[in-house]
Design a protein around this motif. Sequence first.
Motif, short mmCIF file in Angstrom:
data_model
loop_
_atom_site.label_atom_id
_atom_site.label_comp_id
_atom_site.label_asym_id
_atom_site.label_seq_id
_atom_site.Cartn_x
_atom_site.Cartn_y
_atom_site.Cartn_z
N UNK A 47 0.85 -1.20 0.00
CA UNK A 47 0.00 0.00 0.00
C UNK A 47 0.88 1.24 0.00
N UNK A 48 0.41 2.26 -0.72
CA UNK A 48 1.06 3.58 -0.72
C UNK A 48 -0.04 4.60 -0.43
N UNK A 49 0.08 5.29 0.71
CA UNK A 49 -0.96 6.21 1.14
C UNK A 49 -0.37 7.61 1.24
N UNK A 50 -0.65 8.49 0.26
CA UNK A 50 -0.13 9.86 0.33
C UNK A 50 -0.72 10.58 1.54
N UNK A 51 0.11 11.31 2.26
CA UNK A 51 -0.35 12.04 3.43
C UNK A 51 -0.49 13.53 3.09
N UNK A 52 -1.58 14.16 3.52
CA UNK A 52 -1.79 15.59 3.22
C UNK A 52 -0.97 16.48 4.14
N UNK A 53 0.34 16.53 3.88
CA UNK A 53 1.27 17.35 4.66
C UNK A 53 1.58 18.60 3.86
N UNK A 54 1.30 19.75 4.43
CA UNK A 54 1.48 21.01 3.71
C UNK A 54 2.96 21.25 3.38
N UNK A 126 2.98 15.24 10.40
CA UNK A 126 2.40 14.08 11.05
C UNK A 126 1.72 14.49 12.36
N UNK A 127 2.37 15.36 13.11
CA UNK A 127 1.78 15.85 14.37
C UNK A 127 0.46 16.57 14.09
N UNK A 128 0.43 17.39 13.04
CA UNK A 128 -0.79 18.12 12.71
C UNK A 128 -1.93 17.17 12.37
N UNK A 129 -1.64 16.09 11.66
CA UNK A 129 -2.66 15.10 11.31
C UNK A 129 -3.21 14.42 12.57
N UNK A 130 -2.29 14.10 13.49
CA UNK A 130 -2.73 13.47 14.75
C UNK A 130 -3.60 14.43 15.55
N UNK A 131 -3.14 15.68 15.67
CA UNK A 131 -3.81 16.66 16.53
C UNK A 131 -5.22 17.00 16.05
#
Length: 234
Positions: A47-54, A126-131
Motif C-alpha cells: 500500500x502507498x498512502x499519500x499524506x496531506x502534509x502542507x 504528522x503531528x498536525x494530522x494526529x492533533x
Amino acid sequence: MHSQGSFEALFAGAARAELEARLRAYIEPRRWFRSKARTVVAMRLDHVIPLPVEGKEVALTVVAVEFQEGPGEAYVLPLTWVRGDAGEHLVHTRPHLVVGAVTVEGEERPRWLIDALGERHALEGLFALVARGAVVEADGCVLRFRLVGGLDPTPVEPRPIESEQSNTSIVYGDACILKVVRKLEDGAAPDLEMGEFLTRAGYASTPRLLAAIELVRSGGEPGTVGVAHAFVPN
C-alpha cells in the motif's frame, strides 16, 4: 532509482519495481526488521498512502515481506524525498535514514529518498494530522488518526529518538511522545489497548494515551501504526 519528475511517479510502473528492490536492501539491516534469521524471498509495496502534509510530499507505505518458509510480515515505512545538499548531508550524518538517490528527469542533481520519520517538516505534518484527528482514504485503505485523551494542536518542535529501536519514537516538545509501530499486525497493539483502557478509566499512574494512528485494510481488523502518550520527562 529514477523518477519522471514527481514523487508519485516513484510508486508506478518500472520505477516501482526499482524502488521495491532498493527497499529490500534498506529494510533488511534495520534494527526494527524483526526476522533477520529468516531468508527473504521478496519485498513488495502493498500500500502507498499519500499524506496531506502542507509543503512536503510524504507517503505512508506498507511493505510486505515474503520468506522462504513460514508466514509473511508487513512493515510501516513513511517516505519523503529531499534535494541535493540536504540529502548528501544525511548520507554522511544519518545514513540509517537514506533509502537511496533518485534521478529526476530535468534535474541535474539527484534527490534522496529517505525515511520520513527523520525529516522535520514531515514530522511536523504528522503531528498536525494526529492533533486534528484526520482520516485519509487511499489505495484501498483507511488511515485513521484517532484522538483519545486530546492533544493541543499548537505546533511543537519534533525530536526523533536517534537510537534505532524495534519501533521509532518522536518526542514533540513537552506535549507528547509518538511511537510509530514498524511491524504491522491486525488488531490493536498492547500499548494502545492497555493505554486506552487505563486512560478512559482515569488511572493516573501511567502516561495518558492521547491519540492512536490506525490502518484499516480490506478484510482485516484495524492495525496499530502509532500511539501518542503524554510526555513525562525522565
